[in-house]
Design an enzyme around this catalytic site. Sequence first.
Site, PDB file in Angstrom:
ATOM      1  N   ARG A   1      12.911   3.682   0.095  1.00  0.00           N
ATOM      2  CA  ARG A   1      11.524   3.804  -0.351  1.00  0.00           C
ATOM      3  C   ARG A   1      11.468   4.203  -1.829  1.00  0.00           C
ATOM      4  O   ARG A   1      12.228   5.026  -2.297  1.00  0.00           O
ATOM      5  CB  ARG A   1      10.822   4.842   0.530  1.00  0.00           C
ATOM      6  CG  ARG A   1       9.356   5.099   0.249  1.00  0.00           C
ATOM      7  CD  ARG A   1       8.803   6.032   1.324  1.00  0.00           C
ATOM      8  NE  ARG A   1       7.450   6.466   1.037  1.00  0.00           N
ATOM      9  CZ  ARG A   1       7.163   7.616   0.431  1.00  0.00           C
ATOM     10  NH1 ARG A   1       8.138   8.429   0.050  1.00  0.00           N
ATOM     11  NH2 ARG A   1       5.908   7.947   0.212  1.00  0.00           N
TER      12      ARG A   1
ATOM     13  N   GLU B   1       0.845 -11.113  -3.279  1.00  0.00           N
ATOM     14  CA  GLU B   1      -0.610 -11.170  -3.084  1.00  0.00           C
ATOM     15  C   GLU B   1      -1.381 -10.883  -4.356  1.00  0.00           C
ATOM     16  O   GLU B   1      -2.576 -11.210  -4.438  1.00  0.00           O
ATOM     17  CB  GLU B   1      -1.032 -10.202  -1.976  1.00  0.00           C
ATOM     18  CG  GLU B   1      -0.944  -8.719  -2.307  1.00  0.00           C
ATOM     19  CD  GLU B   1       0.417  -8.111  -2.063  1.00  0.00           C
ATOM     20  OE1 GLU B   1       0.519  -6.872  -2.044  1.00  0.00           O
ATOM     21  OE2 GLU B   1       1.395  -8.880  -1.888  1.00  0.00           O
TER      22      GLU B   1
ATOM     23  N   HIS C   1       5.010  -7.922  -4.634  1.00  0.00           N
ATOM     24  CA  HIS C   1       3.628  -8.164  -4.213  1.00  0.00           C
ATOM     25  C   HIS C   1       3.168  -9.575  -4.585  1.00  0.00           C
ATOM     26  O   HIS C   1       2.477  -9.757  -5.590  1.00  0.00           O
ATOM     27  CB  HIS C   1       2.686  -7.166  -4.902  1.00  0.00           C
ATOM     28  CG  HIS C   1       2.816  -5.750  -4.471  1.00  0.00           C
ATOM     29  ND1 HIS C   1       2.035  -5.187  -3.488  1.00  0.00           N
ATOM     30  CD2 HIS C   1       3.634  -4.762  -4.907  1.00  0.00           C
ATOM     31  CE1 HIS C   1       2.363  -3.920  -3.339  1.00  0.00           C
ATOM     32  NE2 HIS C   1       3.333  -3.633  -4.186  1.00  0.00           N
TER      33      HIS C   1
ATOM     34  N   CYS D   1       6.176  -5.083   0.176  1.00  0.00           N
ATOM     35  CA  CYS D   1       6.341  -3.739  -0.358  1.00  0.00           C
ATOM     36  C   CYS D   1       6.274  -2.690   0.767  1.00  0.00           C
ATOM     37  O   CYS D   1       7.239  -2.514   1.493  1.00  0.00           O
ATOM     38  CB  CYS D   1       5.327  -3.467  -1.465  1.00  0.00           C
ATOM     39  SG  CYS D   1       5.744  -2.034  -2.493  1.00  0.00           S
TER      40      CYS D   1
ATOM     41  N   ILE E   1       5.778  -2.722  -7.722  1.00  0.00           N
ATOM     42  CA  ILE E   1       4.998  -1.507  -7.950  1.00  0.00           C
ATOM     43  C   ILE E   1       5.484  -0.439  -6.962  1.00  0.00           C
ATOM     44  O   ILE E   1       5.267  -0.551  -5.765  1.00  0.00           O
ATOM     45  CB  ILE E   1       3.490  -1.754  -7.750  1.00  0.00           C
ATOM     46  CG1 ILE E   1       2.991  -2.884  -8.659  1.00  0.00           C
ATOM     47  CG2 ILE E   1       2.691  -0.470  -8.002  1.00  0.00           C
ATOM     48  CD1 ILE E   1       1.559  -3.306  -8.377  1.00  0.00           C
ATOM     49  N   ARG E   2       6.171   0.582  -7.482  1.00  0.00           N
ATOM     50  CA  ARG E   2       6.757   1.621  -6.612  1.00  0.00           C
ATOM     51  C   ARG E   2       7.497   0.962  -5.451  1.00  0.00           C
ATOM     52  O   ARG E   2       7.363   1.349  -4.291  1.00  0.00           O
ATOM     53  CB  ARG E   2       5.684   2.575  -6.092  1.00  0.00           C
ATOM     54  CG  ARG E   2       5.020   3.415  -7.148  1.00  0.00           C
ATOM     55  CD  ARG E   2       3.930   4.310  -6.541  1.00  0.00           C
ATOM     56  NE  ARG E   2       4.504   5.236  -5.583  1.00  0.00           N
ATOM     57  CZ  ARG E   2       3.823   5.814  -4.587  1.00  0.00           C
ATOM     58  NH1 ARG E   2       2.535   5.550  -4.424  1.00  0.00           N
ATOM     59  NH2 ARG E   2       4.409   6.660  -3.767  1.00  0.00           N
TER      60      ARG E   2
ATOM     61  N   GLY F   1       0.856  -1.182   0.000  1.00  0.00           N
ATOM     62  CA  GLY F   1       0.000   0.000   0.000  1.00  0.00           C
ATOM     63  C   GLY F   1       0.891   1.229   0.000  1.00  0.00           C
ATOM     64  O   GLY F   1       1.896   1.272  -0.698  1.00  0.00           O
ATOM     65  N   GLU F   2       0.563   2.208   0.814  1.00  0.00           N
ATOM     66  CA  GLU F   2       1.373   3.423   0.952  1.00  0.00           C
ATOM     67  C   GLU F   2       1.947   3.450   2.366  1.00  0.00           C
ATOM     68  O   GLU F   2       1.213   3.625   3.345  1.00  0.00           O
ATOM     69  CB  GLU F   2       0.520   4.664   0.687  1.00  0.00           C
ATOM     70  CG  GLU F   2       1.209   5.985   0.967  1.00  0.00           C
ATOM     71  CD  GLU F   2       2.602   6.078   0.383  1.00  0.00           C
ATOM     72  OE1 GLU F   2       3.548   6.275   1.167  1.00  0.00           O
ATOM     73  OE2 GLU F   2       2.745   5.927  -0.861  1.00  0.00           O
TER      74      GLU F   2
END
Length: 205
Positions: A110, A186, A184, A81, A143-144, A49-50
Amino acid sequence: MSPPVIGVLALQGDVLEHTRALQQCGARTAPVRRASELAEVDALVLPGGESSTIDKLLRRFDVMHPLRERIAAGLPVYGSCAGMILLADRILDGIEGQQTVGGLDVTVRRNAFGRQVDSFEEALHAPALGAGSSDAPMRAVFIRAPWVETAGPSVQVLATVSTGPATGRIVAVRQGALMATAFHPEISGDVRVHRAFLDLVHAHR
């Protein structure tokens, strides 16, 4: 002994995806939003997530301190992540005032792989996660994503990037009852990471 209950931190991020992956592996799951719910689980997943948002929500809902206490007491935790960032003792390129839960003796950068448009997939070889030379490679979705800049002597490196400009960067680690990946699993449909975490949970019961 009853099967362990695996909590999924349900403040923000890929909560449903982790829950489904764990259930596919036969695990009992429970959402965790409050300290009282944290107290009822045998292990915990910190979802992608963030990381800065999850950090703020952990503090807002008074879960940060109880979570740090449970990790210090040996709670098995897996972070993907953003979860990897949250488990790191040290963070680079975080936003001002960003905190981590800590527990992993690593320095994590990050958004190390770039922005959302720089997202990519890689086939990883990770024997400790069930993706050895005789197994199919693990489909890893970044992803990021962060990476581990440095790891302490007690940290086991589980996977590194093998292609492109980030070759050699650490993207999966384990230390005691804690495990983290920069990618990720998941959302990839490959549940080998979740199975490895469940094995870790059983080993620490």
